[in-house]
Design an enzyme around this catalytic site. Structure first.
Site, PDB file in Angstrom:
ATOM      1  N   ASP A 130      43.364  59.589  94.090  1.00  0.00           N
ATOM      2  CA  ASP A 130      44.384  59.765  93.051  1.00  0.00           C
ATOM      3  C   ASP A 130      45.594  60.515  93.620  1.00  0.00           C
ATOM      4  O   ASP A 130      45.468  61.657  94.056  1.00  0.00           O
ATOM      5  CB  ASP A 130      43.804  60.561  91.872  1.00  0.00           C
ATOM      6  N   THR A 176      46.985  57.191  89.848  1.00  0.00           N
ATOM      7  CA  THR A 176      46.133  57.099  88.662  1.00  0.00           C
ATOM      8  C   THR A 176      46.282  58.313  87.751  1.00  0.00           C
ATOM      9  O   THR A 176      45.742  58.314  86.650  1.00  0.00           O
ATOM     10  CB  THR A 176      44.653  56.961  89.069  1.00  0.00           C
ATOM     11  N   LYS A 194      45.029  67.937  87.396  1.00  0.00           N
ATOM     12  CA  LYS A 194      45.055  67.186  88.657  1.00  0.00           C
ATOM     13  C   LYS A 194      43.963  67.669  89.623  1.00  0.00           C
ATOM     14  O   LYS A 194      43.884  68.850  89.929  1.00  0.00           O
ATOM     15  CB  LYS A 194      46.439  67.367  89.288  1.00  0.00           C
ATOM     16  N   GLY A 195      43.122  66.747  90.068  1.00  0.00           N
ATOM     17  CA  GLY A 195      42.153  67.061  91.113  1.00  0.00           C
ATOM     18  C   GLY A 195      40.858  67.700  90.646  1.00  0.00           C
ATOM     19  O   GLY A 195      39.943  67.878  91.431  1.00  0.00           O
ATOM     20  N   ILE A 196      40.771  68.057  89.369  1.00  0.00           N
ATOM     21  CA  ILE A 196      39.544  68.719  88.903  1.00  0.00           C
ATOM     22  C   ILE A 196      38.641  67.738  88.148  1.00  0.00           C
ATOM     23  O   ILE A 196      39.079  66.695  87.694  1.00  0.00           O
ATOM     24  CB  ILE A 196      39.833  69.982  88.065  1.00  0.00           C
ATOM     25  N   ARG A 207      35.885  65.876  85.551  1.00  0.00           N
ATOM     26  CA  ARG A 207      36.016  65.443  84.161  1.00  0.00           C
ATOM     27  C   ARG A 207      35.669  66.561  83.178  1.00  0.00           C
ATOM     28  O   ARG A 207      36.428  66.851  82.250  1.00  0.00           O
ATOM     29  CB  ARG A 207      35.123  64.230  83.919  1.00  0.00           C
ATOM     30  N   SER A 217      37.145  61.627  96.919  1.00  0.00           N
ATOM     31  CA  SER A 217      37.814  61.816  95.626  1.00  0.00           C
ATOM     32  C   SER A 217      36.874  62.497  94.649  1.00  0.00           C
ATOM     33  O   SER A 217      35.668  62.233  94.662  1.00  0.00           O
ATOM     34  CB  SER A 217      38.223  60.455  95.051  1.00  0.00           C
ATOM     35  N   ALA A 218      37.431  63.350  93.801  1.00  0.00           N
ATOM     36  CA  ALA A 218      36.628  63.998  92.763  1.00  0.00           C
ATOM     37  C   ALA A 218      36.228  63.007  91.673  1.00  0.00           C
ATOM     38  O   ALA A 218      35.394  63.310  90.827  1.00  0.00           O
ATOM     39  CB  ALA A 218      37.415  65.150  92.144  1.00  0.00           C
ATOM     40  N   ASN A 252      34.959  57.349  89.492  1.00  0.00           N
ATOM     41  CA  ASN A 252      35.451  55.983  89.312  1.00  0.00           C
ATOM     42  C   ASN A 252      36.171  55.436  90.545  1.00  0.00           C
ATOM     43  O   ASN A 252      36.763  54.354  90.477  1.00  0.00           O
ATOM     44  CB  ASN A 252      36.406  55.932  88.110  1.00  0.00           C
ATOM     45  N   GLU A 280      45.729  64.451 101.503  1.00  0.00           N
ATOM     46  CA  GLU A 280      45.652  65.003 100.144  1.00  0.00           C
ATOM     47  C   GLU A 280      47.029  65.198  99.513  1.00  0.00           C
ATOM     48  O   GLU A 280      48.003  65.457 100.212  1.00  0.00           O
ATOM     49  CB  GLU A 280      44.985  66.382 100.202  1.00  0.00           C
ATOM     50  N   ASP A 281      47.096  65.104  98.204  1.00  0.00           N
ATOM     51  CA  ASP A 281      48.343  65.409  97.484  1.00  0.00           C
ATOM     52  C   ASP A 281      48.222  66.693  96.678  1.00  0.00           C
ATOM     53  O   ASP A 281      49.192  67.119  96.057  1.00  0.00           O
ATOM     54  CB  ASP A 281      48.719  64.256  96.548  1.00  0.00           C
TER      55      ASP A 281
HETATM   56  C1  BG6 Z   1      40.356  63.409  90.280  1.00  0.00           C
HETATM   57  C2  BG6 Z   1      41.535  63.390  89.338  1.00  0.00           C
HETATM   58  O1  BG6 Z   1      40.608  62.609  91.391  1.00  0.00           O
HETATM   59  O2  BG6 Z   1      39.190  62.930  89.615  1.00  0.00           O
HETATM   60  C3  BG6 Z   1      41.205  64.180  88.088  1.00  0.00           C
HETATM   61  O3  BG6 Z   1      42.660  63.951  89.994  1.00  0.00           O
HETATM   62  C4  BG6 Z   1      39.936  63.631  87.451  1.00  0.00           C
HETATM   63  O4  BG6 Z   1      42.284  64.100  87.181  1.00  0.00           O
HETATM   64  C5  BG6 Z   1      38.805  63.678  88.469  1.00  0.00           C
HETATM   65  O5  BG6 Z   1      39.579  64.398  86.312  1.00  0.00           O
HETATM   66  C6  BG6 Z   1      37.486  63.128  87.924  1.00  0.00           C
HETATM   67  O6  BG6 Z   1      37.643  61.769  87.641  1.00  0.00           O
HETATM   68  P1  BG6 Z   1      36.611  60.871  86.827  1.00  0.00           P
HETATM   69  O7  BG6 Z   1      37.177  59.488  87.021  1.00  0.00           O
HETATM   70  O8  BG6 Z   1      35.276  61.025  87.485  1.00  0.00           O
HETATM   71  O9  BG6 Z   1      36.611  61.329  85.431  1.00  0.00           O
HETATM   72 MG    MG Z   2      44.802  63.623  94.512  1.00  0.00          MG
END
Ligand code: BG6
Ligand code: MG
Length: 222
Positions: A10, A16, A44-46, A48, A115-116, A119, A170-171
């Protein structure tokens, strides 16, 4: 020498964040949390569930919902997010990313996604990028989120490259911190002040070419 590239998804491969935002706004409206840019940025980045906690807290609702109700809200968010993700196409790949991946692939670099988001595989599928990334870390198997280095160490393990020979992209500041803590070379995409912990900075993805990366590795920023 660098042998592996580990990418955040993301904000690095595709934008996204706007889809996460749309989906969370529906939840915020439903529970009555007023939306703000600051709240939006903080998501951002945290993960769900952490995101949901921030939204509830921002509405003064931290203790209003049971765990079961929170699960329902998080599931509703994800259902909406997946509906939005289904509209993604290869046109949503950020500028320069496709050609960088082709170059890295042609040069035999190993690649992984850190990625965190749980999805990530479905997002990669819609972007048509699945075949570049045989290794995608499943964040549900981790104990700690970014800025902990765990996700970047796991990615290095999956591609069988020692962290010292990996580059991470990373961003987010928390992500850059995780890459540095993992002992990998950090590329920060975006505001160089926010991402000053990175070894190499690019203002946006269009500057992230293999030629520019190699040049920057020879003359690291101080
Ligand atoms: C991170 C996003 O990559 O993934 C967050 O920057 C998001 O905004 C997190 O909450 C968890 O994503 P998901 O798709 O598992 O809900
Ligand atoms: Mg990111």
């Amino acid at each position: 020498d660098i042998q592996g590239f580990i990418f955040d998804l993301d904000g690095v491969i595709t934008d996204t964040a706007r889809l996460h935002t749309k989906a969370w706004r529906q939840v915020a409206d439903q529970v009555g949390t007023p939306w703000s840019q600051r709240l939006q940025d903080s998501l951002k980045g945290i993960s769900r569930m952490e995101s949901l906690e921030l939204i509830l807290r921002a509405g003064g609702l931290a203790h209003t919902y049971s765990d079961e109700q929170k699960e329902k809200l998080a599931t509703a968010k994800n259902t909406e997010y997946l509906r939005l993700v289904a509209t993604l196409t290869p046109a949503d790949i950020l500028p320069g990313v496709q050609s960088l991946l082709d170059d890295l692939d042609a040069h035999g670099y190993k690649m992984a996604i850190a990625s965190a988001s749980s999805n990530a595989p479905i997002v990669l599928h819609h972007l048509g990028l699945t075949h570049y990334f045989p290794e995608v870390v499943d964040p549900r198997t981790l104990h700690h989120g970014k800025p902990d280095p765990e996700i970047f160490l796991r990615a290095a393990e999956l591609i069988k490259v020692a962290p010292a020979h990996c580059v991470g992209v990373e961003d987010a500041a928390a992500g850059v911190a995780g890459i540095v803590a993992a002992g990998e070379t950090a590329i920060g995409i975006g505001d160089a002040t926010v991402l000053r912990a990175a070894d190499i900075n690019f203002a946006d993805t269009s500057q992230m070419t293999l030629v520019n990366i190699r040049a920057a590795m020879r003359t690291p920023s101080v």
